[in-house]
Design an enzyme around this catalytic site. Structure first.
Site, PDB file in Angstrom:
ATOM      1  N   HIS A   6       0.840  -1.213   0.000  1.00  0.00           N
ATOM      2  CA  HIS A   6       0.000   0.000   0.000  1.00  0.00           C
ATOM      3  C   HIS A   6       0.869   1.254   0.000  1.00  0.00           C
ATOM      4  O   HIS A   6       1.286   1.733   1.058  1.00  0.00           O
ATOM      5  CB  HIS A   6      -0.936  -0.016   1.209  1.00  0.00           C
ATOM      6  CG  HIS A   6      -1.991   1.039   1.168  1.00  0.00           C
ATOM      7  ND1 HIS A   6      -3.233   0.883   1.722  1.00  0.00           N
ATOM      8  CD2 HIS A   6      -1.996   2.276   0.634  1.00  0.00           C
ATOM      9  CE1 HIS A   6      -3.953   1.972   1.539  1.00  0.00           C
ATOM     10  NE2 HIS A   6      -3.210   2.846   0.878  1.00  0.00           N
ATOM     11  N   ASP A   8       0.790   2.510   3.737  1.00  0.00           N
ATOM     12  CA  ASP A   8      -0.050   3.603   3.229  1.00  0.00           C
ATOM     13  C   ASP A   8       0.785   4.884   3.111  1.00  0.00           C
ATOM     14  O   ASP A   8       0.323   5.977   3.453  1.00  0.00           O
ATOM     15  CB  ASP A   8      -1.297   3.835   4.090  1.00  0.00           C
ATOM     16  CG  ASP A   8      -2.328   4.722   3.387  1.00  0.00           C
ATOM     17  OD1 ASP A   8      -2.127   5.042   2.196  1.00  0.00           O
ATOM     18  OD2 ASP A   8      -3.315   5.084   4.035  1.00  0.00           O
ATOM     19  N   LYS A  42      -8.623  -1.687  -6.093  1.00  0.00           N
ATOM     20  CA  LYS A  42      -8.735  -0.921  -4.841  1.00  0.00           C
ATOM     21  C   LYS A  42     -10.057  -0.184  -4.788  1.00  0.00           C
ATOM     22  O   LYS A  42     -10.393   0.574  -5.702  1.00  0.00           O
ATOM     23  CB  LYS A  42      -7.583   0.081  -4.746  1.00  0.00           C
ATOM     24  CG  LYS A  42      -7.677   1.054  -3.572  1.00  0.00           C
ATOM     25  CD  LYS A  42      -7.347   0.375  -2.246  1.00  0.00           C
ATOM     26  CE  LYS A  42      -7.652   1.261  -1.036  1.00  0.00           C
ATOM     27  NZ  LYS A  42      -6.715   2.358  -0.860  1.00  0.00           N
ATOM     28  N   PRO A  83      -5.126  14.511   4.114  1.00  0.00           N
ATOM     29  CA  PRO A  83      -4.753  13.386   4.975  1.00  0.00           C
ATOM     30  C   PRO A  83      -3.636  12.561   4.343  1.00  0.00           C
ATOM     31  O   PRO A  83      -3.575  12.431   3.115  1.00  0.00           O
ATOM     32  CB  PRO A  83      -6.039  12.570   5.052  1.00  0.00           C
ATOM     33  CG  PRO A  83      -6.754  12.865   3.768  1.00  0.00           C
ATOM     34  CD  PRO A  83      -6.390  14.281   3.405  1.00  0.00           C
ATOM     35  N   GLY A  84      -2.762  12.013   5.164  1.00  0.00           N
ATOM     36  CA  GLY A  84      -1.706  11.137   4.647  1.00  0.00           C
ATOM     37  C   GLY A  84      -0.435  11.263   5.460  1.00  0.00           C
ATOM     38  O   GLY A  84      -0.072  12.346   5.893  1.00  0.00           O
ATOM     39  N   HIS A 123      -5.235  -1.112   5.822  1.00  0.00           N
ATOM     40  CA  HIS A 123      -5.153  -0.173   6.954  1.00  0.00           C
ATOM     41  C   HIS A 123      -6.347  -0.265   7.903  1.00  0.00           C
ATOM     42  O   HIS A 123      -7.045   0.707   8.146  1.00  0.00           O
ATOM     43  CB  HIS A 123      -4.874   1.260   6.511  1.00  0.00           C
ATOM     44  CG  HIS A 123      -5.818   1.900   5.535  1.00  0.00           C
ATOM     45  ND1 HIS A 123      -7.170   1.750   5.594  1.00  0.00           N
ATOM     46  CD2 HIS A 123      -5.578   2.736   4.493  1.00  0.00           C
ATOM     47  CE1 HIS A 123      -7.725   2.448   4.626  1.00  0.00           C
ATOM     48  NE2 HIS A 123      -6.781   3.051   3.937  1.00  0.00           N
ATOM     49  N   PHE A 152       2.655   6.571  -4.906  1.00  0.00           N
ATOM     50  CA  PHE A 152       3.829   7.182  -5.535  1.00  0.00           C
ATOM     51  C   PHE A 152       3.445   8.371  -6.435  1.00  0.00           C
ATOM     52  O   PHE A 152       4.304   8.962  -7.083  1.00  0.00           O
ATOM     53  CB  PHE A 152       4.644   6.131  -6.301  1.00  0.00           C
ATOM     54  CG  PHE A 152       5.514   5.269  -5.415  1.00  0.00           C
ATOM     55  CD1 PHE A 152       5.552   5.461  -4.032  1.00  0.00           C
ATOM     56  CD2 PHE A 152       6.317   4.262  -5.960  1.00  0.00           C
ATOM     57  CE1 PHE A 152       6.367   4.667  -3.217  1.00  0.00           C
ATOM     58  CE2 PHE A 152       7.135   3.482  -5.148  1.00  0.00           C
ATOM     59  CZ  PHE A 152       7.164   3.671  -3.777  1.00  0.00           C
ATOM     60  N   ARG A 153       2.135   8.679  -6.493  1.00  0.00           N
ATOM     61  CA  ARG A 153       1.650   9.930  -7.135  1.00  0.00           C
ATOM     62  C   ARG A 153       2.081  10.062  -8.598  1.00  0.00           C
ATOM     63  O   ARG A 153       1.588   9.399  -9.448  1.00  0.00           O
ATOM     64  CB  ARG A 153       2.107  11.165  -6.325  1.00  0.00           C
ATOM     65  CG  ARG A 153       1.892  11.095  -4.817  1.00  0.00           C
ATOM     66  CD  ARG A 153       0.442  11.101  -4.432  1.00  0.00           C
ATOM     67  NE  ARG A 153       0.288  11.313  -2.984  1.00  0.00           N
ATOM     68  CZ  ARG A 153      -0.781  10.976  -2.310  1.00  0.00           C
ATOM     69  NH1 ARG A 153      -1.821  10.417  -2.890  1.00  0.00           N
ATOM     70  NH2 ARG A 153      -0.842  11.207  -1.007  1.00  0.00           N
TER      71      ARG A 153
HETATM   72  O1  DOR Z   1      -4.717   9.357   4.524  1.00  0.00           O
HETATM   73  C1  DOR Z   1      -4.935   8.960   3.381  1.00  0.00           C
HETATM   74  N1  DOR Z   1      -4.250   9.440   2.336  1.00  0.00           N
HETATM   75  N2  DOR Z   1      -5.880   8.023   3.188  1.00  0.00           N
HETATM   76  C2  DOR Z   1      -6.296   7.679   1.944  1.00  0.00           C
HETATM   77  O2  DOR Z   1      -7.151   6.849   1.810  1.00  0.00           O
HETATM   78  C3  DOR Z   1      -5.707   8.342   0.766  1.00  0.00           C
HETATM   79  C4  DOR Z   1      -4.349   8.819   1.069  1.00  0.00           C
HETATM   80  C5  DOR Z   1      -3.826   9.732   0.012  1.00  0.00           C
HETATM   81  O3  DOR Z   1      -3.903   9.399  -1.182  1.00  0.00           O
HETATM   82  O4  DOR Z   1      -3.251  10.789   0.367  1.00  0.00           O
HETATM   83 ZN    ZN Z   2      -3.708   4.844   0.817  1.00  0.00          ZN
HETATM   84 ZN    ZN Z   3      -7.056   4.315   2.196  1.00  0.00          ZN
END
Ligand code: DOR
Ligand code: ZN
Ligand code: ZN
Length: 356
Positions: free
Chosen positions: A18, A235, A99, A251-252, A169, A21-22
């Site tokens: 998971h 993740d 996914k 988020p991330g 996750h 890499f954008r």
């Molecule tokens: O925190 C997250 N970031 N959760 C996700 O499901 C997507 C991810 C993101 O792509 O930044």
């Molecule tokens: Zn993710």
């Molecule tokens: Zn996710």
């Protein structure tokens, strides 16, 4: 599986199922090359990338294009396909995995997910769920109930279709227990180690699914210790620091550089065994993705058995900040070998072929 001396450990290469890499329309956050560098720095030899790129990978054409690009990287590259508008797209793309996001459920409905599951049962693809039922989201709140409700929905879909399902996750010990026998699950370093009490930076700690209470988090860790969690996955989700420090942070959390060290710290603490480390972060994910990761095949990582302090500025990709800043971790990745080359922390690269 594992060779041990006093100072070094040689492990099979890690496999992270998971990562984000954008690249493409989001290359200001991270690129495929930057992501691969961060992976190598973390002892990871194979990844499965997520399809929530810009554009989202919902067609066979985009799926093929991306896999083709990933095949040029120094690590093994796999890709989860995004939910297609028409199920028949799966017949064209033949992905190993699909996914499914809460946003997909909100947009296409559970009916569409069930049709995908039917098709995947035939084509033998794995449905990978970000399992939160969006019906439970309330103005920015994403309560644990959303995960519980999604588990129930997915249980019914598996029961009716026989599709192979993986929940990624997971945050609740409940999910690890409730899915026994019909789904595999993974947990992230942040949901295992960070919670609303010990992670205080509102932007850097913001992630979907949300961090939970210390009580839930500790019980999730106990589930890992008792073997209820199949896989460990990061993740790894890069954003720029500017975005994170903006009024509306995305988020991330990025952690692929340090995920193995965080897991080895749990070994040092006696929470998991070394066999668990290899099972959780190499063997089981490699089986799910269909990659053969083996020391004898030149896919391995060398770890120095020493404590160190985590610093985001040491990260090798574009993302150089972390809510784990200043955490003490055990086990520095010294080198990672893949595709006939060994990559050292120092930046040196050597061929694994004998000298001419
Ligand atoms: O925190 C997250 N970031 N959760 C996700 O499901 C997507 C991810 C993101 O792509 O930044
Ligand atoms: Zn993710
Ligand atoms: Zn996710």
């Amino acid at each position: 599986l594992v060779q041990l001396s006093n100072r070094y450990l040689i492990l099979p290469g890690m496999v992270d199922l998971h990562v984000h890499f954008r690249d493409w329309g989001l290359s200001h956050k991270e690129t495929l090359e930057g992501g691969a560098r961060a992976a190598l720095a973390g002892g990871v030899v194979a990844v499965a990338d997520m399809p929530n790129t810009s554009p989202h990978i919902r067609t066979a054409e985009l799926y093929r294009k991306r896999v083709e690009q990933g095949s040029g990287l120094p690590i093994l590259y796999k890709l989860h396909m995004g939910v297609p508008e028409k199920v028949a797209e799966l017949d064209q793309a033949r992905p190993r995995s699909v996914k499914i996001y809460p946003e997909d459920v909100a947009r296409f409905g559970w009916q569409h997910v069930e049709k995908l599951a039917e098709r995947c049962a035939t084509l033998r693809c794995v449905l990978v769920f970000h399992c939160e039922d969006p019906a439970y989201f309330r103005n920015g709140e994403r309560p644990p109930d959303a995960e519980v409700a999604c588990v129930e929905k997915v249980r019914q879909i598996v029961h009716r279709t026989g599709a192979r399902v993986h929940l990624t996750h997971i945050t609740l010990p409940y999910t690890a227990e409730a899915t026994r026998g019909w789904a595999s699950v993974d947990a992230t370093p942040h949901h295992l180690l960070l919670d609303v009490d010990n992670c205080k930076d509102p932007a850097l700690c913001l992630v979907n699914p949300r961090l939970r209470t210390p009580e839930i988090r500790k019980r999730l860790l106990a589930a890992l210790a008792s073997g209820l969690i199949d896989i460990y996955a990061t993740d790894h989700a890069p954003h720029t620091l500017e975005e994170k420090r903006s009024g509306n942070p995305p988020p991330g959390i990025c952690s692929i550089d340090i995920a193995l060290s965080l897991l080895l710290s749990l070994w040092k603490r006696g929470v998991v065994s070394l066999d668990d480390v290899v099972r959780l972060y190499s063997f089981r994910p490699s089986r799910l993705l269909g990659v053969d990761v083996d020391v004898a095949r030149g896919l391995f990582t060398v770890v120095r058995l020493e404590e160190f302090e985590i610093r985001g500025s040491d990260f090798a990709g574009s993302c150089k900040f972390t809510p784990f800043e200043k955490f003490k971790a055990f086990g520095q990745v010294e080198a990672t070998a893949v595709r006939g080359k060994i990559y050292f922390k120092t930046g040196e690269t050597y061929s694994l072929q004998p000298p001419q």
